[in-house]
Design a protein around this motif. Structure first.
Motif, PDB file in Angstrom:
ATOM      1  N   ASP A  67       0.841  -1.199   0.000  1.00  0.00           N
ATOM      2  CA  ASP A  67       0.000   0.000   0.000  1.00  0.00           C
ATOM      3  C   ASP A  67       0.877   1.250   0.000  1.00  0.00           C
ATOM      4  OD1 ASP A  67       1.009   0.111   2.570  1.00  0.00           O
ATOM      5  OD2 ASP A  67      -0.885  -0.418   3.550  1.00  0.00           O
ATOM      6  N   ASP A  68       0.246   2.401   0.141  1.00  0.00           N
ATOM      7  CA  ASP A  68       0.965   3.665   0.092  1.00  0.00           C
ATOM      8  C   ASP A  68       2.005   3.760   1.192  1.00  0.00           C
ATOM      9  OD1 ASP A  68       1.106   6.430  -1.143  1.00  0.00           O
ATOM     10  OD2 ASP A  68       0.715   6.965   0.948  1.00  0.00           O
ATOM     11  N   MET A  69       1.692   3.220   2.363  1.00  0.00           N
ATOM     12  CA  MET A  69       2.648   3.258   3.475  1.00  0.00           C
ATOM     13  C   MET A  69       3.887   2.427   3.149  1.00  0.00           C
ATOM     14  SD  MET A  69       3.536   4.474   6.316  1.00  0.00           S
ATOM     15  CE  MET A  69       1.998   5.306   6.776  1.00  0.00           C
ATOM     16  N   ALA A  70       3.691   1.280   2.510  1.00  0.00           N
ATOM     17  CA  ALA A  70       4.825   0.428   2.126  1.00  0.00           C
ATOM     18  C   ALA A  70       5.731   1.163   1.137  1.00  0.00           C
ATOM     19  CB  ALA A  70       4.318  -0.878   1.534  1.00  0.00           C
ATOM     20  N   PHE A  71       5.118   1.896   0.209  1.00  0.00           N
ATOM     21  CA  PHE A  71       5.912   2.659  -0.754  1.00  0.00           C
ATOM     22  C   PHE A  71       6.677   3.771  -0.045  1.00  0.00           C
ATOM     23  CE2 PHE A  71       3.833   0.276  -3.927  1.00  0.00           C
ATOM     24  CZ  PHE A  71       4.374   0.563  -5.167  1.00  0.00           C
ATOM     25  N   LEU A  72       6.022   4.448   0.909  1.00  0.00           N
ATOM     26  CA  LEU A  72       6.698   5.520   1.645  1.00  0.00           C
ATOM     27  C   LEU A  72       7.882   4.988   2.443  1.00  0.00           C
ATOM     28  CD1 LEU A  72       3.666   7.634   2.926  1.00  0.00           C
ATOM     29  CD2 LEU A  72       5.487   8.407   1.383  1.00  0.00           C
ATOM     30  N   GLN A  73       7.749   3.800   2.988  1.00  0.00           N
ATOM     31  CA  GLN A  73       8.846   3.215   3.762  1.00  0.00           C
ATOM     32  C   GLN A  73      10.021   2.817   2.873  1.00  0.00           C
ATOM     33  OE1 GLN A  73       6.848   0.027   5.828  1.00  0.00           O
ATOM     34  NE2 GLN A  73       6.213   1.353   7.533  1.00  0.00           N
ATOM     35  N   ALA A  74       9.727   2.439   1.620  1.00  0.00           N
ATOM     36  CA  ALA A  74      10.797   2.034   0.710  1.00  0.00           C
ATOM     37  C   ALA A  74      11.510   3.236   0.100  1.00  0.00           C
ATOM     38  CB  ALA A  74      10.232   1.147  -0.395  1.00  0.00           C
ATOM     39  N   PHE A  75      10.767   4.297  -0.166  1.00  0.00           N
ATOM     40  CA  PHE A  75      11.357   5.486  -0.787  1.00  0.00           C
ATOM     41  C   PHE A  75      12.138   6.301   0.230  1.00  0.00           C
ATOM     42  CE2 PHE A  75       8.737   4.383  -4.237  1.00  0.00           C
ATOM     43  CZ  PHE A  75       9.028   5.185  -5.333  1.00  0.00           C
ATOM     44  N   ASN A  76      13.155   7.003  -0.258  1.00  0.00           N
ATOM     45  CA  ASN A  76      13.939   7.908   0.576  1.00  0.00           C
ATOM     46  C   ASN A  76      13.629   9.343   0.142  1.00  0.00           C
ATOM     47  OD1 ASN A  76      15.957   9.518   1.769  1.00  0.00           O
ATOM     48  ND2 ASN A  76      17.400   7.806   1.810  1.00  0.00           N
ATOM     49  N   PRO A  77      13.058  10.149   1.013  1.00  0.00           N
ATOM     50  CA  PRO A  77      12.672  11.513   0.623  1.00  0.00           C
ATOM     51  C   PRO A  77      13.867  12.432   0.401  1.00  0.00           C
ATOM     52  CG  PRO A  77      12.333  11.202   2.972  1.00  0.00           C
ATOM     53  CD  PRO A  77      12.714   9.860   2.422  1.00  0.00           C
ATOM     54  N   ASN A  78      15.041  12.027   0.891  1.00  0.00           N
ATOM     55  CA  ASN A  78      16.217  12.888   0.815  1.00  0.00           C
ATOM     56  C   ASN A  78      17.175  12.495  -0.319  1.00  0.00           C
ATOM     57  OD1 ASN A  78      15.406  14.333   3.182  1.00  0.00           O
ATOM     58  ND2 ASN A  78      16.103  12.573   4.393  1.00  0.00           N
ATOM     59  N   LEU A 125       3.237  -2.019 -11.966  1.00  0.00           N
ATOM     60  CA  LEU A 125       4.139  -1.107 -11.269  1.00  0.00           C
ATOM     61  C   LEU A 125       3.918   0.338 -11.714  1.00  0.00           C
ATOM     62  CD1 LEU A 125       6.458  -0.587  -9.336  1.00  0.00           C
ATOM     63  CD2 LEU A 125       8.057  -1.186 -11.179  1.00  0.00           C
ATOM     64  N   VAL A 126       3.747   0.561 -12.998  1.00  0.00           N
ATOM     65  CA  VAL A 126       3.525   1.915 -13.507  1.00  0.00           C
ATOM     66  C   VAL A 126       2.253   2.511 -12.913  1.00  0.00           C
ATOM     67  CG1 VAL A 126       2.907   3.233 -15.568  1.00  0.00           C
ATOM     68  CG2 VAL A 126       4.851   1.668 -15.623  1.00  0.00           C
ATOM     69  N   THR A 127       1.209   1.708 -12.825  1.00  0.00           N
ATOM     70  CA  THR A 127      -0.043   2.183 -12.232  1.00  0.00           C
ATOM     71  C   THR A 127       0.164   2.613 -10.784  1.00  0.00           C
ATOM     72  OG1 THR A 127      -1.369   0.771 -13.682  1.00  0.00           O
ATOM     73  CG2 THR A 127      -2.420   1.564 -11.665  1.00  0.00           C
ATOM     74  N   LYS A 128       0.890   1.779 -10.034  1.00  0.00           N
ATOM     75  CA  LYS A 128       1.174   2.102  -8.626  1.00  0.00           C
ATOM     76  C   LYS A 128       2.012   3.382  -8.516  1.00  0.00           C
ATOM     77  CE  LYS A 128      -0.139  -1.592  -5.978  1.00  0.00           C
ATOM     78  NZ  LYS A 128      -0.585  -1.598  -4.573  1.00  0.00           N
ATOM     79  N   LEU A 129       3.011   3.510  -9.401  1.00  0.00           N
ATOM     80  CA  LEU A 129       3.900   4.668  -9.328  1.00  0.00           C
ATOM     81  C   LEU A 129       3.182   5.963  -9.717  1.00  0.00           C
ATOM     82  CD1 LEU A 129       7.217   3.162 -10.743  1.00  0.00           C
ATOM     83  CD2 LEU A 129       6.756   3.882  -8.393  1.00  0.00           C
ATOM     84  N   LYS A 130       2.259   5.877 -10.637  1.00  0.00           N
ATOM     85  CA  LYS A 130       1.482   7.073 -10.989  1.00  0.00           C
ATOM     86  C   LYS A 130       0.671   7.570  -9.798  1.00  0.00           C
ATOM     87  CE  LYS A 130       0.899   6.416 -15.985  1.00  0.00           C
ATOM     88  NZ  LYS A 130      -0.070   6.130 -17.073  1.00  0.00           N
ATOM     89  N   ASP A 131       0.050   6.642  -9.095  1.00  0.00           N
ATOM     90  CA  ASP A 131      -0.712   7.027  -7.903  1.00  0.00           C
ATOM     91  C   ASP A 131       0.211   7.624  -6.842  1.00  0.00           C
ATOM     92  OD1 ASP A 131      -3.022   6.106  -9.077  1.00  0.00           O
ATOM     93  OD2 ASP A 131      -2.966   4.148  -8.089  1.00  0.00           O
ATOM     94  N   ASP A 164       0.314  11.613  -5.305  1.00  0.00           N
ATOM     95  CA  ASP A 164       0.131  11.940  -3.891  1.00  0.00           C
ATOM     96  C   ASP A 164       1.388  12.475  -3.225  1.00  0.00           C
ATOM     97  OD1 ASP A 164      -2.491  11.081  -4.106  1.00  0.00           O
ATOM     98  OD2 ASP A 164      -2.023   9.028  -3.448  1.00  0.00           O
ATOM     99  N   HIS A 165       2.557  12.208  -3.833  1.00  0.00           N
ATOM    100  CA  HIS A 165       3.826  12.594  -3.202  1.00  0.00           C
ATOM    101  C   HIS A 165       4.754  13.185  -4.271  1.00  0.00           C
ATOM    102  CE1 HIS A 165       2.430  10.207   0.225  1.00  0.00           C
ATOM    103  NE2 HIS A 165       2.177   9.224  -0.629  1.00  0.00           N
TER     104      HIS A 165
END
Length: 382
Positions: free
Chosen positions: A203-214, A232-238, A242-243
């Motif tokens: 979910d979105d939280m899992a993506f946020l945990q994997a990504f590095n904002p810095n 994957l492209v569909t997920k990344l577009k969403d 949002d971010h």
């Protein structure tokens, strides 16, 4: 002895030199063998015909440079016994160079024959590296997958050294993706902080945990399939919607070139990098020109395959025959990477596997589909 089964092209099989050769040319009269299943009535047989047609166009280009090429185009069949019969016919005698075969079962006999007669052997399709041993004049054009992926990993570690690497688990059984995943994990095992794992169903939280904002983020899926890519492209577009402040790029496989017609806009949006050993630029004027020339010669368009076999035939034929004309039969092996080339699709960079053994083409480049809708080619400065 078969000159060619393409009767309309018989006049091209013996090309006479009509002009003076350039000063650099050391061997103006060449003899080439083409050993492929040219008479096979199948889809792969049609590809071999198109490959050979591209070679004929290369020979015509060399004719204009004052280089004469005599061609022996032979139907190889598919079995080792058929290859033995062909070699016993002595149809390849006195060739400087031979291109083939398609089937791996036929390679040992042909390699031994060429080595015995001091002929150069170009293997366009088979990736059988074991046959390179003790065959110093053999050239493997299509490197095995592991070798191509080693080059891909070099790009990941050199071009994206400051990125947060995200391995995307796609939950698919995909041989190509699994092999790349294993090498990626191994290479980054000493720097665990630089590799994160994300399940594509997260979910979105899992993506946020994997990504590095810095840091910039590079996503590497462990499957080359269209199904996994679309998901994957569909997920990344969403996620991107949002971010917006997160920066990321997508890293993918040679097979992704076959999806560009339907996914090109997505590739641009996802800032996509694709590793590959071949690439035809569809927007190039040179590509358009040779497409027209092929149509004029053979009254049919090139098949839109990946790779295009006619362009592969042209690039290989021109490169090796030009190299022979410049450096001669005795000096070609040690001068391979000095051969000037401007390929349509297949750049070549050969490495000697071991002293006394053959050579492997290890050229791999990145196709970068940038967000500004430009296409950039990135390759190593050899």
């Amino acid at each position: 002895m078969v000159r060619s089964f393409l009767t309309s092209l018989l006049g091209l099989l013996l090309i006479a030199s009509g002009t003076a050769a350039q000063n650099l040319v050391t061997q103006r009269e060449l003899r080439m063998g083409v050993v492929l299943p040219l008479k096979e009535k199948s889809a792969r047989g049609a590809k071999m015909v198109e490959f050979y047609q591209g070679m004929l166009m290369a020979v015509d280009s060399l004719k204009r440079e004052g280089i004469s090429v005599d061609i022996q185009a032979l139907h190889s069949g598919t079995t080792a016994s058929e290859m033995d019969m062909l070699l016993n016919s002595q149809a390849l005698n006195d060739c400087d160079i031979v291109f083939g075969p398609l089937d791996a079962a036929q390679l040992p006999a042909l390699a031994d024959y060429c080595d015995l007669h001091d002929m150069h052997l170009v293997v366009p399709f088979t990736t059988l590296t074991t046959q390179l041993k003790n065959h110093p004049r053999q050239y493997l054009v299509s490197a095995p997958r592991y070798r191509v992926q080693e080059e891909a990993l070099w790009y990941i570690q050199s071009q994206f050294s400051d990125y947060n690497i995200i391995l995307v688990e796609t939950n698919e059984s995909n041989e190509e993706g699994t092999a790349l995943e294993e090498q990626l994990r191994k290479n980054l095992s000493k720097d665990a902080t630089n590799l994160r794992v994300l399940n594509i169903e997260g979910d979105d939280m899992a993506f946020l945990q994997a990504f590095n904002p810095n840091r910039k983020n590079l996503l590497v899926p462990n499957s080359s399939s269209l199904k996994a890519l679309n998901k994957l492209v569909t997920k990344l577009k969403d996620f991107q919607h949002d971010h917006e402040h997160y920066e990321f790029a997508l890293f993918g496989y040679p097979a992704w070139q076959t999806y560009t017609q339907q996914l090109l806009s997505d590739f641009y949006q996802m800032n996509t990098y694709v590793y590959t050993s071949f690439y035809r630029n569809p927007l190039s004027r040179r590509s358009e020109a040779i497409d027209r020339q092929f149509m004029q010669w053979f009254h049919t368009p090139m098949n839109a395959t990946y790779p295009r076999y006619a362009l592969m035939g042209f690039d290989l034929g021109y490169y090796f025959l030009h190299g022979l004309s410049l450096f001669g039969r005795e000096q070609l092996s040690e001068s391979l990477n000095l051969v000037p080339a401007n390929p349509y699709q297949h750049p070549l960079f050969f490495e000697n596997t071991h002293e006394g053994d053959g050579h492997i083409n290890t050229f791999v480049e990145l196709i970068h589909y940038a967000p500004d809708q430009s296409i950039e080619l990135i390759n190593r400065n050899r």
